[in-house]
Enzyme design. Structure first.
Site, PDB file in Angstrom:
ATOM      1  N   ASN A 132       0.804  -1.230   0.000  1.00 51.60           N
ATOM      2  CA  ASN A 132       0.000   0.000   0.000  1.00 51.60           C
ATOM      3  C   ASN A 132       0.835   1.277   0.000  1.00 51.60           C
ATOM      4  O   ASN A 132       0.466   2.254  -0.652  1.00 51.60           O
ATOM      5  CB  ASN A 132      -1.044  -0.016   1.119  1.00 51.60           C
ATOM      6  CG  ASN A 132      -0.444  -0.088   2.490  1.00 51.60           C
ATOM      7  OD1 ASN A 132       0.642  -0.626   2.663  1.00 51.60           O
ATOM      8  ND2 ASN A 132      -1.133   0.455   3.471  1.00 51.60           N
ATOM      9  N   GLU A 230       3.572  -4.232  12.322  1.00 55.40           N
ATOM     10  CA  GLU A 230       2.678  -3.100  12.020  1.00 55.40           C
ATOM     11  C   GLU A 230       1.529  -3.680  11.223  1.00 55.40           C
ATOM     12  O   GLU A 230       1.711  -4.075  10.065  1.00 55.40           O
ATOM     13  CB  GLU A 230       3.409  -2.025  11.193  1.00 55.40           C
ATOM     14  CG  GLU A 230       4.577  -1.366  11.881  1.00 55.40           C
ATOM     15  CD  GLU A 230       4.172  -0.399  12.993  1.00 55.40           C
ATOM     16  OE1 GLU A 230       2.958  -0.260  13.270  1.00 55.40           O
ATOM     17  OE2 GLU A 230       5.074   0.195  13.588  1.00 55.40           O
ATOM     18  N   CYS A 264      -3.507   1.830   6.411  1.00 52.73           N
ATOM     19  CA  CYS A 264      -3.781   1.201   7.708  1.00 52.73           C
ATOM     20  C   CYS A 264      -4.334   2.212   8.709  1.00 52.73           C
ATOM     21  O   CYS A 264      -4.984   1.833   9.675  1.00 52.73           O
ATOM     22  CB  CYS A 264      -2.523   0.549   8.250  1.00 52.73           C
ATOM     23  SG  CYS A 264      -1.120   1.655   8.238  1.00 52.73           S
ATOM     24  N   GLU A 433       7.685   1.864  15.451  1.00 49.24           N
ATOM     25  CA  GLU A 433       8.679   2.272  14.472  1.00 49.24           C
ATOM     26  C   GLU A 433       8.765   3.789  14.487  1.00 49.24           C
ATOM     27  O   GLU A 433       7.957   4.470  15.106  1.00 49.24           O
ATOM     28  CB  GLU A 433       8.273   1.787  13.078  1.00 49.24           C
ATOM     29  CG  GLU A 433       8.335   0.278  12.933  1.00 49.24           C
ATOM     30  CD  GLU A 433       8.167  -0.149  11.487  1.00 49.24           C
ATOM     31  OE1 GLU A 433       7.010  -0.223  11.028  1.00 49.24           O
ATOM     32  OE2 GLU A 433       9.193  -0.391  10.820  1.00 49.24           O
TER      33      GLU A 433
END
Ligand code: NAD
Length: 455
Positions: A132, A230, A264, A433
């Site tokens: 994505n 993630e 997301c 992250e």
């Protein structure tokens, strides 16, 4: 097992490249070469590593237009967005380079000696990326891992390996040691799995779906392998009656339509206080309808196609294009994996309201009061992002504290800055992250005690 990946332009359905896959035997060879390169890389003076990473950043900067074109071709992203993504890689590399000399240990008071901690690189890190946001997400793991003294093996998604392969060429052009940063295209279940299971890989950074993340976590657990996940999201966009409703409605389309909803952090559950629901919908309708879908190369375009026919089938399985909708935008007809912007009026337990669709679809759900808003916001398995629209600062802080998500924004829908931490609660992930601690996540902390007692 596939022999090659056929890369399709999602806006035209034309094949634009054929990429050979990496076999498990080649993964094994890549790990061995990476381990040797990592030893030399970690032994370089920190200033030299930082300089090389800055040079890598500058080679990427010189090639932003070329990278953006590639991203447009393989992922269908509008050109302006793709340029932003390539520039994000530049910024990430510079930010990580700035951390090399700041990756310090501590001195801790003890009796009878000196106690210090040292941050050591892990070794070889596998970064497994989704399709994505192929460039930024690859760089989220790669840049800090390299900066902390590791080697990186990047497995891009099946549909989007081209920008990753190009980044590896730029790394060599910038003077990074050979084999330090390798890109291994291939299928998740074959190439990705070979990386996850390889004993020479010290850490896996995985970004992708929650189901795959759980599978990878189990494989890593078998070797006590370090892991960052993630994963997915179903983020709320909470609009209180005391908010600037015009501003909230103007921002809402971008928050679930950017990247054609394949984000997301998409705010795909719009929770609106009942007393302003009708006014909000009146404002939302023209804002959604005027969100321009079309040719990604046209500067006016805000929304491109979905990534693939399979992704469009997934979105259709939740909402067919002819299903009743409160608002439906326009999408091109003919070739390309197009799907129109869609807003549903829903109930909290609808499948469309709790599961991640990963397309340009949002569900609007009314709420009565603050407690109701918090209850609804937390009524999913995910906990990645969310927005809170209110003019009451106390409420903004109360609700931010009560919503179980890693990244909240007040009167905004931005979630990701490379210098602030990012990650999920609940089923949205494990670890963080980006941000000031990004490099430390790619190290082991070693504690050393030195006795000062006379013998
Ligand atoms: P996916 O889980 O299908 O694939 C992601 C990557 O994992 C790909 O490179 C794939 O080849 C690889 N993979 C698949 N099976 C594997 C296996 N068994 N072993 C090792 N690797 C394997 O996800 P996707 O469809 O590419 O991406 C969409 C998902 O990613 C969405 O759920 C989205 O929410 C999530 N996502 C999360 C974030 C975040 O930061 N939290 C960011 C972007 C996307």
């Amino acid at each position: 097992m596939l022999q090659e990946l056929r890369i399709i332009n999602p806006a035209t359905e034309e094949q634009v490249a054929v990429v050979p896959v990496t076999t498990p035997a080649e993964v094994d060879e890549a790990v061995r070469r990476a381990a040797a390169a990592q030893q030399k890389w970690a032994a370089l003076p920190p200033g030299d590593r930082a300089r090389l990473l800055r040079r890598f950043a500058e080679v990427v900067r010189d090639n932003v237009p070329a990278l953006a074109r590639l991203e447009l071709t393989e992922a269908g992203h509008p050109l302006g967005n793709a340029e932003w993504e390539a520039n994000n890689v530049v910024d990430l590399l510079h930010y990580a380079a700035g951390g090399v000399e700041r990756l310090t240990g501590r001195q801790i008071p003890v009796a009878g000696g000196l106690d210090i901690t040292v941050q050591e690189p892990l070794g070889v890190v596998a970064v497994i990326a989704p399709w994505n946001f192929p460039m930024p997400i690859a760089a989220w793991g790669t840049a800090p891992a390299l900066a902390a003294g590791n080697a990186v093996l990047l497995k891009p998604a099946e549909t989007t390996p081209l920008t990753a392969l190009r980044l590896a060429e730029y790394a060599l052009e910038a003077g990074l040691p050979e084999n330090l940063f390798q890109v291994l295209p291939g299928e998740g279940a074959v190439t990705g799995n070979a990386l996850v299971e390889h004993p020479g890989v010290a850490k896996v950074v995985f970004t992708g779906s929650t189901a795959t993340g759980r599978h990878i976590a189990a494989r890593c657990a078998a070797q006590t392998k370090r892991l960052t996940l993630e994963l997915g999201g179903k983020s709320p966009n909470i609009v209180f009656a005391d908010a600037d409703i015009e501003r909230a409605a103007a921002a809402a389309p971008g928050s679930f339509l950017d990247n054609t909803g394949q984000d997301c952090c998409a705010r795909s559950r719009i929770l609106v206080q009942r007393s302003v629901h009708d006014r909000f919908m009146e404002l939302l309708e023209p804002a959604v309808r005027s969100f321009v879908a079309g040719d990604p190369a046209d500067p006016a375009t805000q929304m491109g196609p979905l990534i693939s026919a399979a992704q469009r089938e997934r979105v259709r399985s939740y909402v067919p294009e002819d299903a009743p909708a409160a608002i439906r935008g326009e999408a091109p007809k003919g070739k390309g994996f197009w799907y129109p912007a869609t807003v549903l009026e829903g109930r909290p337990d609808d499948r469309t309201a709790v599961e991640e669709i990963f397309g340009p679809v949002a569900v609007v759900i009314p709420f009565d009061d603050e407690a109701d808003a918090i209850r609804l916001a937390n009524a999913t398995d995910y906990g990645l992002s969310g927005s809170i629209w209110t003019r009451d600062v106390g409420r903004a802080l109360r609700v931010s504290g009560a919503v179980a998500a890693g990244n909240l924004s007040v009167n905004s829908h931005s979630s990701v800055r490379y210098w602030t931490p990012f990650g999920g609660y609940k089923q949205s992930g494990l670890g963080r992250e980006l941000g000031p601690d990004a490099l430390a996540a790619f190290t082991e902390t070693k504690n050393i005690f030195i006795s000062t007692e006379e013998s």
